[in-house]
Scaffold this motif. Structure first.
Motif, PDB file in Angstrom:
ATOM      1  N   GLY A  75      -0.078   1.752  -7.343  1.00 19.49           N
ATOM      2  CA  GLY A  75      -1.265   1.147  -7.918  1.00 19.49           C
ATOM      3  C   GLY A  75      -2.348   0.960  -6.865  1.00 19.49           C
ATOM      4  O   GLY A  75      -2.050   0.821  -5.672  1.00 19.49           O
ATOM      5  N   ALA A  76      -3.590   0.982  -7.297  1.00 20.14           N
ATOM      6  CA  ALA A  76      -4.719   0.797  -6.377  1.00 20.14           C
ATOM      7  C   ALA A  76      -5.168  -0.656  -6.414  1.00 20.14           C
ATOM      8  O   ALA A  76      -5.270  -1.255  -7.490  1.00 20.14           O
ATOM      9  CB  ALA A  76      -5.872   1.709  -6.770  1.00 20.14           C
ATOM     10  N   ASN A  77      -5.417  -1.225  -5.243  1.00 23.59           N
ATOM     11  CA  ASN A  77      -5.979  -2.567  -5.177  1.00 23.59           C
ATOM     12  C   ASN A  77      -6.844  -2.684  -3.918  1.00 23.59           C
ATOM     13  O   ASN A  77      -6.752  -1.838  -3.018  1.00 23.59           O
ATOM     14  CB  ASN A  77      -4.879  -3.636  -5.222  1.00 23.59           C
ATOM     15  CG  ASN A  77      -3.897  -3.530  -4.060  1.00 23.59           C
ATOM     16  OD1 ASN A  77      -4.298  -3.400  -2.895  1.00 23.59           O
ATOM     17  ND2 ASN A  77      -2.601  -3.594  -4.365  1.00 23.59           N
ATOM     18  N   PRO A  78      -7.699  -3.697  -3.834  1.00 23.81           N
ATOM     19  CA  PRO A  78      -8.615  -3.819  -2.696  1.00 23.81           C
ATOM     20  C   PRO A  78      -7.912  -3.904  -1.344  1.00 23.81           C
ATOM     21  O   PRO A  78      -8.427  -3.386  -0.350  1.00 23.81           O
ATOM     22  CB  PRO A  78      -9.390  -5.113  -3.001  1.00 23.81           C
ATOM     23  CG  PRO A  78      -9.348  -5.228  -4.487  1.00 23.81           C
ATOM     24  CD  PRO A  78      -7.991  -4.715  -4.869  1.00 23.81           C
ATOM     25  N   GLU A  79      -6.744  -4.529  -1.295  1.00 29.64           N
ATOM     26  CA  GLU A  79      -6.035  -4.658  -0.021  1.00 29.64           C
ATOM     27  C   GLU A  79      -5.563  -3.295   0.480  1.00 29.64           C
ATOM     28  O   GLU A  79      -5.755  -2.942   1.642  1.00 29.64           O
ATOM     29  CB  GLU A  79      -4.845  -5.611  -0.182  1.00 29.64           C
ATOM     30  CG  GLU A  79      -4.140  -5.953   1.123  1.00 29.64           C
ATOM     31  CD  GLU A  79      -5.035  -6.636   2.142  1.00 29.64           C
ATOM     32  OE1 GLU A  79      -4.823  -6.408   3.353  1.00 29.64           O
ATOM     33  OE2 GLU A  79      -5.949  -7.383   1.732  1.00 29.64           O
ATOM     34  N   ARG A  80      -4.945  -2.520  -0.399  1.00 30.01           N
ATOM     35  CA  ARG A  80      -4.481  -1.189  -0.011  1.00 30.01           C
ATOM     36  C   ARG A  80      -5.652  -0.268   0.338  1.00 30.01           C
ATOM     37  O   ARG A  80      -5.530   0.600   1.202  1.00 30.01           O
ATOM     38  CB  ARG A  80      -3.650  -0.575  -1.133  1.00 30.01           C
ATOM     39  CG  ARG A  80      -2.277  -1.197  -1.292  1.00 30.01           C
ATOM     40  CD  ARG A  80      -1.548  -0.642  -2.498  1.00 30.01           C
ATOM     41  NE  ARG A  80      -0.199  -1.183  -2.603  1.00 30.01           N
ATOM     42  CZ  ARG A  80       0.565  -1.087  -3.674  1.00 30.01           C
ATOM     43  NH1 ARG A  80       0.116  -0.463  -4.757  1.00 30.01           N
ATOM     44  NH2 ARG A  80       1.776  -1.591  -3.692  1.00 30.01           N
ATOM     45  N   LYS A 111      -0.392  -5.173 -20.176  1.00 30.81           N
ATOM     46  CA  LYS A 111      -1.116  -5.138 -18.903  1.00 30.81           C
ATOM     47  C   LYS A 111      -1.047  -3.735 -18.308  1.00 30.81           C
ATOM     48  O   LYS A 111       0.031  -3.155 -18.193  1.00 30.81           O
ATOM     49  CB  LYS A 111      -0.552  -6.157 -17.902  1.00 30.81           C
ATOM     50  CG  LYS A 111      -1.423  -6.342 -16.666  1.00 30.81           C
ATOM     51  CD  LYS A 111      -0.913  -7.485 -15.815  1.00 30.81           C
ATOM     52  CE  LYS A 111      -1.788  -7.737 -14.603  1.00 30.81           C
ATOM     53  NZ  LYS A 111      -3.148  -8.169 -14.936  1.00 30.81           N
ATOM     54  N   SER A 141      -1.433  -0.954 -15.292  1.00 31.19           N
ATOM     55  CA  SER A 141      -1.337  -0.798 -13.839  1.00 31.19           C
ATOM     56  C   SER A 141      -1.072   0.669 -13.536  1.00 31.19           C
ATOM     57  O   SER A 141       0.011   1.032 -13.065  1.00 31.19           O
ATOM     58  CB  SER A 141      -0.220  -1.677 -13.270  1.00 31.19           C
ATOM     59  OG  SER A 141      -0.191  -1.567 -11.857  1.00 31.19           O
TER      60      SER A 141
END
Length: 258
Positions: free
Chosen positions: A98-103, A208, A210
């Motif tokens: 999954g993509a997130n701001p931290e990664r 949800k 993801s």
């Protein structure tokens, strides 16, 4: 003093610079190294004959085929995915990430290529399209999970939520008929659909989202562009839909892009 500075600058210029495995490097080498899940069926696992199989493995094979190069599969666990990209152990990571701001501080992400979500699943002949339609039905899920938290927030009065201690107990309760509706991740539902095709298990609604994205090393701009065109082409051509039908038992839903 001036000569000393010039010598120092020359020495710095002579230091080896780490090579980036961008698109041209992969094409020149004739091989692409792709990280895939080691034990996360149906996205990636070892088959009966010891070969790697799964959704992500099929996508990796398709990437290599379209690049016109050999494929080197590199099994990875979750914590290895970003470090392997950063240290050039792999050129791409196709491992249900999954993509997130931290990664995104460490690597780049492509458009989404695979659905990964929590949802409500039930037999084809059961009319369910929203949480309200669960009223009067027994809904099985694993207690304390994301699915439990999300469904508890959205379920109206009259929905009987039956909580189990672990995923195995939840799946067993559904397959044995103790509950009418299964609330879980789509991978667990796909496992049941494969083992019990007569049920005609369907996604009734998503709780949800993801989705999964392909990881690319920062700086490999040409490779990222190629991967995004590849994903678009395979969506339009139906190849990703065929992979989704094969491994997840469902049509490829609309997926996000950047």
């Amino acid at each position: 003093m001036k000569s000393i500075k010039m010598l120092a600058a020359a020495a710095l210029m002579a230091l080896p610079v780490p090579a980036m495995a961008d698109l041209s490097d992969i094409l020149e080498a004739g091989v692409v190294k792709i990280g895939v899940p080691e034990s996360f069926a149906p996205f990636g696992s070892l088959g009966d004959e010891g070969e790697h199989v799964g959704y992500d493995v099929d996508v990796a094979k398709l990437v290599a085929e379209n690049l016109g190069v050999e494929l080197e599969l590199v099994p990875v666990v979750s914590k290895q995915r970003i470090p392997f990209l950063e240290t050039d152990r792999v050129d791409l990571v196709i491992s249900v990430m999954g993509a997130n701001p931290e990664r995104a501080k460490s690597i780049w992400f492509s458009a989404a290529y695979a659905p990964f979500f929590s949802g409500a699943f039930a037999a084809a002949d059961m009319e369910i399209g929203a949480p309200e339609d669960l009223v009067g039905k027994k809904v099985g899920l694993t207690g304390g999970t994301l699915e439990d938290l999300e469904l508890t927030k959205m379920a109206p009065e009259g929905v009987e939520i039956v909580r189990f201690g672990d995923n195995a107990a939840t799946l067993s309760a559904f397959t044995s008929g103790q509950v009418d509706v299964l609330v879980s991740g789509n991978t667990a539902a796909a496992e049941i659909a494969a083992k019990m095709p007569d049920i005609g298990l369907e996604t009734k609604f998503v709780i949800k989202e993801s989705p999964a994205f392909i990881g690319v090393k920062k700086g490999d701009f040409d490779l990222l562009q190629w991967v995004n065109v590849f994903i678009l082409h395979k969506k339009l051509g139906g190849e990703l839909d065929a992979i989704s039908q094969k491994w997840l038992g469902q049509k490829l839903p609309p997926l996000p892009t950047f």
